[in-house]
Structure formats: structure tokens, C-alpha cells
Design an enzyme around this catalytic site. Structure first.
Site, short mmCIF file in Angstrom:
data_model
loop_
_atom_site.label_atom_id
_atom_site.label_comp_id
_atom_site.label_asym_id
_atom_site.label_seq_id
_atom_site.Cartn_x
_atom_site.Cartn_y
_atom_site.Cartn_z
N TYR A 286 6.13 4.21 3.14
CA TYR A 286 6.77 4.93 2.03
C TYR A 286 7.41 6.25 2.47
O TYR A 286 8.55 6.54 2.10
CB TYR A 286 5.77 5.17 0.90
CG TYR A 286 5.90 4.16 -0.22
CD1 TYR A 286 6.79 4.38 -1.27
CD2 TYR A 286 5.16 2.99 -0.22
CE1 TYR A 286 6.94 3.45 -2.29
CE2 TYR A 286 5.30 2.05 -1.23
CZ TYR A 286 6.18 2.28 -2.27
OH TYR A 286 6.33 1.34 -3.27
N GLU A 293 16.10 7.42 3.01
CA GLU A 293 16.95 7.61 1.83
C GLU A 293 17.50 9.04 1.79
O GLU A 293 18.66 9.25 1.42
CB GLU A 293 16.15 7.31 0.57
CG GLU A 293 15.76 5.84 0.40
CD GLU A 293 14.89 5.61 -0.82
OE1 GLU A 293 15.10 6.30 -1.83
OE2 GLU A 293 13.99 4.75 -0.76
#
Length: 362
Positions: A286, A293
Site C-alpha cells: 500500500y 501514485e
């Protein structure tokens, strides 16, 4: 001179719980049908025995009825249904013993009391059978349908993300770093499909099909689709960057552990190795996905500034140009806030799953 009241021909029949009246009027307009003080009032414009006129009649029922008549208009007649308050057979329709001249039995629908009793018994048996089937079969059937639906959804998502993960892995081992720069053109269609299908996951949480909290599911869905459709999908300059590989690889790596775990949960299976991977692999993946991102957003800011895409000017009197890069900067802040919310949610899940074992060791 007093106006003559015209009455239509009315035919009636009954069952234990209902009365049926057929009014012989065609092309009916503006019907006024009501029941007050146990009296049926009818008035309508239509074509009857006396031509095109206003026809009306009033019937006081023999016994109590419910004050909400139902009616249906056809081209040739008006069909009225009245519910009795008690379930029993009437010897006649009206309270007055003498039958009105305009009223006659409807022999097309007429049953005698014994026939009606048999019909009533058959309907009651049908109702009881339906209730028994619903009581005995419905919960189990609904549960099985729900499990089957969730199993198939998770299977489709697993196949989609597995295809992406294997494709990226094989191309990396064959082409090395060169595979980074055409990742979007090779797997974007499948990623579009999987991420649009992920809307179903959010809806499942929202309507209670799954016990997943809505907020974490919604944050992941909106965040990924913002990157996929806006940052990558609308700018060709971003589609050839290496960061696309790392974003897609981290997303697919997370899901190839998550979806098979959900699949086995649908059929009440617990594979300990897979369970451990599902509750552990998110810890490195994660943050890596979030970092990828963030890099993609940072790299896209000058691209959007140069192209001016999605920028707009506020109306008078402000007249200030708002660049899309402003929203990208806001998204960066929201990205790490979303990471915190999802991290907290996943940590609580892991602690619920493995916390008791740790307590027993001390």
C-alpha cells in the site's frame, strides 16, 4: 321541468371477500365512483342505452364494505371491485329487498356458494404453500445466490488483475526496463475494465451485501480512477512514463492476494497461507502504491500546466484562471489522508485476526 336521471345497466357477482360490478357504458369519461355510508355512488359521461349522456346510480349494500372501490375502464364497460369487510356469502347485493330495475346478476362471473367455497379453499391452500416455501426456502436460496454472486465477482477481478500482474512480470523479465515505457498501451484496457468493475465493490458495501466499510472502499475506488482516467487516460505524455508500470504493478500485486481470499470466504474456506498474505502483504504494497501514485501526480503537474487541459476561468468579477494542477496538488494531500484511513482500517482488520494469538504468547 325536472331533468330525468339516466341509469346504466349494471351486472353483479360476488366471492366471499369481494363484489364485482360491471357497468354497461362505453367510451366513459370523467367517472366519479365512491363509497360513503356503505352506499356506492356512480356518475359518468358515456354511451349507454340512452345514447351519449350522463349516467348515474346509487346502491346501498346489504352488509358492510370497505370504502375504497377499485375500478378499471375499458372501451365497452366499467369494472368495479368492492372489498367486503367480512368474509361471507351475501344472499343479495342491496339492503332493499326489491332489486333495482337496472341491476342484474352477472352470469359470466357468477358462482354459487359451494363453488365459491371451493375456490376460496384453493386460494387459501395456494397462499399457505407460498408462505411455507418462502419461510423454508427463501433465506437459504438468497444466501446461496449472494455467495454465488460474490464468488463470481471476485473470480472475475482475480482473473483480470492476475492477467495484468503476469503480463507486466513476464515483459519485465524479457525486455527489462524497456517494458516500463509501453505498459499503458499493453494493459490499459484490462485495467480500465477491472477498475470500472470495482464500482460494484463500493455498491456492495453501500447496500450491505458485504460487511466492508463504505469509506475505505470508496476512497480506493475514487483514488485509483482519478489516476487511471484523468492523469493517465487523458494525457498521452503520461502514458509513456515508467511510473505507469509501478502504479499498475502495485495495484495488481495487492489484488492478487485480496480477491482469492474473498473467493474462499464465500465458500467458507480458510487457507492459512493465503489469509496471512492477505493480512500482511498490504503493509509494504500500500505505501509503495501510494508513493507511485504521488510520483505520477507530481510528474503530471507540468504536463497539465503546459497543455492547459481542464483549466478554466472563474466568471466576473473574479476572472481568475484556475489550473487543473491546483486540483492535483489538493489530490496529493488527499492521497496521503486516504492512505492513513485505509492503513488504519487494514491494521484493525489484521489486529482482529491475529491479535488474540499474540496476547496468549505473553
Amino acid at each position: 321541468m325536472e331533468t330525468q336521471v339516466l341509469t346504466p345497466h349494471v351486472y353483479w357477482a360476488q366471492r366471499h371477500r369481494e363484489l364485482y360490478l360491471r357497468v354497461e357504458l362505453s367510451d366513459v369519461q370523467n367517472p366519479a365512483i365512491s363509497i360513503t355510508d356503505n352506499v356506492l355512488h356512480f356518475k359518468a359521461q358515456g354511451h349507454g342505452a340512452k345514447g351519449d349522456n350522463v349516467y348515474e346510480f346509487h346502491l346501498e349494500f346489504l352488509d358492510l364494505v370497505k370504502p375504497e372501490p377499485a375500478y378499471r375502464l375499458t372501451q365497452r364497460q366499467v369494472n368495479i371491485t368492492v372489498q367486503k369487510k367480512g368474509s361471507h356469502w351475501w344472499e343479495r347485493l342491496t339492503k332493499q329487498e326489491k332489486r333495482p330495475l337496472f341491476l342484474a346478476p352477472d352470469f359470466d362471473r357468477w358462482l354459487d356458494e359451494s363453488d365459491a367455497e371451493m375456490e376460496l379453499r384453493a386460494k387459501e391452500e395456494e397462499r399457505l404453500n407460498k408462505l411455507r416455501l418462502e419461510r423454508e426456502g427463501s433465506p437459504e436460496t438468497l444466501t446461496n445466490l449472494k455467495k454465488g454472486y460474490l464468488f463470481m465477482y471476485n473470480l472475475v477481478q482475480l482473473l483480470g488483475f492476475s492477467w495484468i500482474f503476469v503480463n507486466l512480470t513476464v515483459r519485465f523479465f524479457i525486455l527489462g526496463k524497456e517494458s516500463f515505457y509501453d505498459t499503458f498501451h499493453n494493459v490499459a484496457d484490462m485495467m480500465y475494465f477491472c477498475q470500472m468493475l470495482a464500482l460494484v465493490e463500493t455498491l456492495n458495501a453501500a447496500i450491505g451485501v458485504t460487511s466492508t466499510p463504505v469509506l475505505p472502499a470508496l476512497i480506493q475506488f475514487l483514488g485509483r480512477n482519478f489516476i487511471l482516467f484523468l492523469v493517465f487516460g487523458t494525457m498521452e505524455e503520461m502514458q509513456n512514463k515508467a511510473v505507469v508500470f509501478f502504479v499498475f504493478y502495485s495495484w495488481s500485486a495487492i489484488e492478487i492476494f485480496r480477491y482469492p481470499f474473498y473467493m474462499l470466504s464465500c465458500i467458507d474456506m480458510d487457507w492459512k497461507v493465503l489469509t496471512w498474505l492477505r493480512y500482511t502483504m498490504w503493509i509494504p504494497l500500500y505505501p509503495l502504491g501510494c508513493l507511485s501514485e504521488a510520483v505520477a501526480v507530481i510528474q503530471s503537474i507540468p504536463v497539465f500546466n503546459e497543455s492547459g487541459r481542464f483549466s478554466f476561468t472563474l466568471p466576473y468579477p473574479v476572472k481568475m484562471k484556475v489550473r487543473f494542477s491546483f486540483f492535483l496538488q489538493v489530490y496529493l494531500v488527499m492521497l496521503f489522508l486516504g492512505l492513513y484511513i485505509n492503513f488504519r482500517h487494514l491494521y484493525k482488520q489484521r489486529r482482529r485476526r491475529y491479535g488474540q494469538k499474540k496476547k496468549k504468547l505473553h
